[in-house]
Design an enzyme around this catalytic site. Structure first.
Site, PDB file in Angstrom:
ATOM      1  N   SER A 136     -20.396  -9.565 -26.933  1.00 57.92           N
ATOM      2  CA  SER A 136     -19.828  -9.193 -25.418  1.00 57.92           C
ATOM      3  C   SER A 136     -18.432  -9.002 -25.258  1.00 57.92           C
ATOM      4  CB  SER A 136     -20.486 -10.127 -24.281  1.00 57.92           C
ATOM      5  OG  SER A 136     -21.524 -10.234 -24.287  1.00 57.92           O
TER       6      SER A 136
ATOM      7  N   ASP B  68     -21.824  -5.710 -15.310  1.00 52.15           N
ATOM      8  CA  ASP B  68     -22.155  -7.187 -15.800  1.00 52.15           C
ATOM      9  C   ASP B  68     -22.604  -7.992 -14.788  1.00 52.15           C
ATOM     10  OD1 ASP B  68     -21.697  -9.845 -17.336  1.00 52.15           O
ATOM     11  OD2 ASP B  68     -20.652  -8.256 -18.769  1.00 52.15           O
TER      12      ASP B  68
ATOM     13  N   HIS C 167     -20.140 -14.731 -16.987  1.00 49.82           N
ATOM     14  CA  HIS C 167     -20.218 -13.995 -18.188  1.00 49.82           C
ATOM     15  C   HIS C 167     -19.234 -12.644 -17.741  1.00 49.82           C
ATOM     16  CE1 HIS C 167     -21.528 -10.717 -20.883  1.00 49.82           C
ATOM     17  NE2 HIS C 167     -21.691 -11.547 -21.738  1.00 49.82           N
TER      18      HIS C 167
END
Length: 362
Positions: free
Chosen positions: A312, A132, A158
């Site tokens: 996600s 990520d 994120h």
């Protein structure tokens, strides 16, 4: 869905175990080579024998280090081990847990925060590689279980948010799993396909070195790439499950790595047990998991949190469950065994109606 079977941790006893450092008496389980001689052999040790068994050719003896060495040298003895301790594995209830966690252990829909029940092993001994934007490993909810594996820390948020759903002490599914940060995306949230492949290449080498049960989470995607797809297939073929986000551009057939059949492709669900409106769908979906209004960790401080929406986080729930099942059962087949089927509304025809669930029911 690709199911991975691994050793359940039941290992054969072998003779010649390291001699215990004993100053007082201990108990030893003695396994014999010849059942016919069991009674005569056990009598040789007289009062040292506490139990004789018929279910296995052997007996329980009590003594010190000298007895241990004597037993090892007896030609009729197959193996000797110290008597160990067996115990129950309990469950833990996280009260007022975020709705998405409560849903994982609930028999039906939830209306808000509730009880998340899970086995106390909770992913212990398992590694989850978060491919990520990086992970802020100093966040308090990781409790020292997160490390920088490849690349720098998270300047986007994120990756840290995804990792929180996987293994945060409050926000996470597998609260004792280890997180390994693999930064392949920049702090702006993008990166090249080649960068992602390089990160996966590093993961393959790291898992081969560690030998630990491992899961790869890829809450990312882009245009179709045969090279990236092949890298994912290579990981899966080496025994490493790869969990990917389905994304939000309708069907997954044109998106990598979501289109890889060997990967575990995860679509999003809501608190109402419905398909999330922004979730991809289609026959390549393997399973759904919560994806809307998800409480999780964030960057900015060691205690920062946020409430976020996106597929996600659906993938993150399934990665956490995979790590959880590794610690409890030794494999990830629980993703199929304990899933709930045909409980979601709004799932288009041809898309598997499967909702992620753990092995508990509240």
């Amino acid at each position: 869905m690709h199911s991975l079977l691994s050793c359940l941790g039941l290992c054969a006893l072998v003779s010649g175990l390291p001699s215990p450092s004993l100053s007082q008496t201990s108990r030893f389980i003695v396994t014999l080579k010849n059942t016919a001689n069991q009674r005569s052999i056990s009598r040789n040790y007289g009062a040292s024998v506490l139990e004789e068994w018929s279910i296995i050719p052997g007996f329980l003896a009590e003594g010190n280090k000298d007895l241990y060495q004597t037993l090892l040298t007896d030609p009729e003895v197959e193996s000797v081990e110290e008597d160990g301790v067996m115990q129950i594995h309990g469950t833990v209830d996280q009260l007022n847990a975020p709705w998405n966690l409560a849903r994982l252990s609930s028999a039906g829909p939830v209306s808000g925060n509730g009880t998340y029940r899970y086995d106390e092993r909770a992913g212990e001994g398992s590694d989850v590689y978060v491919v990520d934007t990086g992970v802020s490993i100093v966040h308090s909810q990781f409790g020292g279980r997160a490390t920088l594996g490849y690349g720098a820390t998270d300047g986007n948020g994120h990756g840290t948010a995804v990792a929180g759903v996987i293994a945060g002490t409050i926000a996470g599914v597998a609260k004792k799993a280890s997180i390994i940060s693999v930064k392949v995306l920049s702090d702006s949230g993008s990166g090249s396909t080649a960068d992602v492949i390089t990160g996966l290449n590093w993961v393959a080498q790291a898992v081969a070195t560690s030998g630990r049960p491992s899961v790869v989470n890829m809450s990312l995607g882009g245009s179709a790439s045969t090279a990236l797809d092949n890298a994912v297939v290579s990981l899966v073929n080496s025994g490493i499950p790869v969990v990917v986000s389905a994304g939000g551009s309708n069907t997954v057939e044109s998106s990598s790595p979501a289109r890889v059949p060997q990967a575990i492709t995860v679509a999003g669900s809501t608190i109402a047990d419905a398909k999330a409106s922004n979730s991809n769908y289609g026959p390549l979906i393997d399973i759904f998991a919560p994806a809307v209004n998800i409480y999780t960790t964030y960057i900015g401080s060691t205690t920062a949190t946020s409430i976020l929406t996106g597929n996600s986080f659906a993938a993150a729930h399934v990665s956490g469950l995979a790590a959880y099942f590794y610690s409890v059962y030794g494999d990830i087949t629980g993703l199929q065994t304990f899933a709930q089927y045909d409980v979601l509304s709004g799932v288009p025809p041809g898309t598997p109606n499967v909702l992620a669930h753990n092995d508990q029911n509240v």
